[in-house]
Motif scaffolding. Sequence first.
Motif, PDB file in Angstrom:
ATOM      1  N   ILE A  65       0.840  -1.204   0.000  1.00  0.00           N
ATOM      2  CA  ILE A  65       0.000   0.000   0.000  1.00  0.00           C
ATOM      3  C   ILE A  65       0.877   1.257   0.000  1.00  0.00           C
ATOM      4  N   PRO A  66       0.632   2.158  -0.940  1.00  0.00           N
ATOM      5  CA  PRO A  66       1.408   3.408  -0.978  1.00  0.00           C
ATOM      6  C   PRO A  66       1.111   4.318   0.219  1.00  0.00           C
ATOM      7  N   LEU A  67       2.092   5.093   0.583  1.00  0.00           N
ATOM      8  CA  LEU A  67       1.963   6.055   1.677  1.00  0.00           C
ATOM      9  C   LEU A  67       0.731   6.939   1.499  1.00  0.00           C
ATOM     10  N   GLU A  68       0.482   7.386   0.285  1.00  0.00           N
ATOM     11  CA  GLU A  68      -0.644   8.282   0.017  1.00  0.00           C
ATOM     12  C   GLU A  68      -1.985   7.654   0.402  1.00  0.00           C
ATOM     13  N   GLU A  69      -2.087   6.361   0.231  1.00  0.00           N
ATOM     14  CA  GLU A  69      -3.331   5.669   0.574  1.00  0.00           C
ATOM     15  C   GLU A  69      -3.515   5.625   2.091  1.00  0.00           C
ATOM     16  N   ILE A  70      -2.442   5.390   2.823  1.00  0.00           N
ATOM     17  CA  ILE A  70      -2.500   5.391   4.287  1.00  0.00           C
ATOM     18  C   ILE A  70      -2.859   6.789   4.787  1.00  0.00           C
ATOM     19  N   VAL A  71      -2.239   7.799   4.205  1.00  0.00           N
ATOM     20  CA  VAL A  71      -2.552   9.180   4.586  1.00  0.00           C
ATOM     21  C   VAL A  71      -4.034   9.461   4.340  1.00  0.00           C
ATOM     22  N   PHE A  72      -4.558   8.994   3.227  1.00  0.00           N
ATOM     23  CA  PHE A  72      -5.977   9.161   2.916  1.00  0.00           C
ATOM     24  C   PHE A  72      -6.840   8.529   4.002  1.00  0.00           C
ATOM     25  N   PHE A  73      -6.463   7.323   4.442  1.00  0.00           N
ATOM     26  CA  PHE A  73      -7.232   6.606   5.455  1.00  0.00           C
ATOM     27  C   PHE A  73      -7.203   7.304   6.813  1.00  0.00           C
ATOM     28  N   ILE A  74      -6.219   8.148   7.046  1.00  0.00           N
ATOM     29  CA  ILE A  74      -6.115   8.890   8.301  1.00  0.00           C
ATOM     30  C   ILE A  74      -6.804  10.249   8.190  1.00  0.00           C
ATOM     31  N   VAL A  75      -6.532  10.961   7.106  1.00  0.00           N
ATOM     32  CA  VAL A  75      -7.034  12.335   6.953  1.00  0.00           C
ATOM     33  C   VAL A  75      -8.548  12.389   6.795  1.00  0.00           C
TER      34      VAL A  75
END
Length: 107
Positions: A65-75
Amino acid sequence: MAACVAITLPLEFVLRARVYRRLPLMLPTILVVVVAFGAWDLLGIARDHWTYNPEFVTGIQFGMIPLEEIVFFIVIPLCALLSYEGVTTVLNFFKRKRAEKGAGDAA
């Protein structure tokens, strides 16, 4: 993601949403989203249902999973919580005003 945070962050201070100050509210919400949608993404990636264009991601990954996807799941959950708490604050304000007006009319 930065725009989502920039738009909703003032709710924490202006409307006193208190999302960031209430970790017991914030952390389980984020954890559920990260786990559920992280698993969903892993399944989708593993089955080749979708991929991420390297042109639009940093290349930093957590497993597949790309970092951007994890950030999306948090933001996004944070923004949703801030929006919910902000709307609740405004509605409660008007409810109190209406009750005060009603009490004043009765007197």
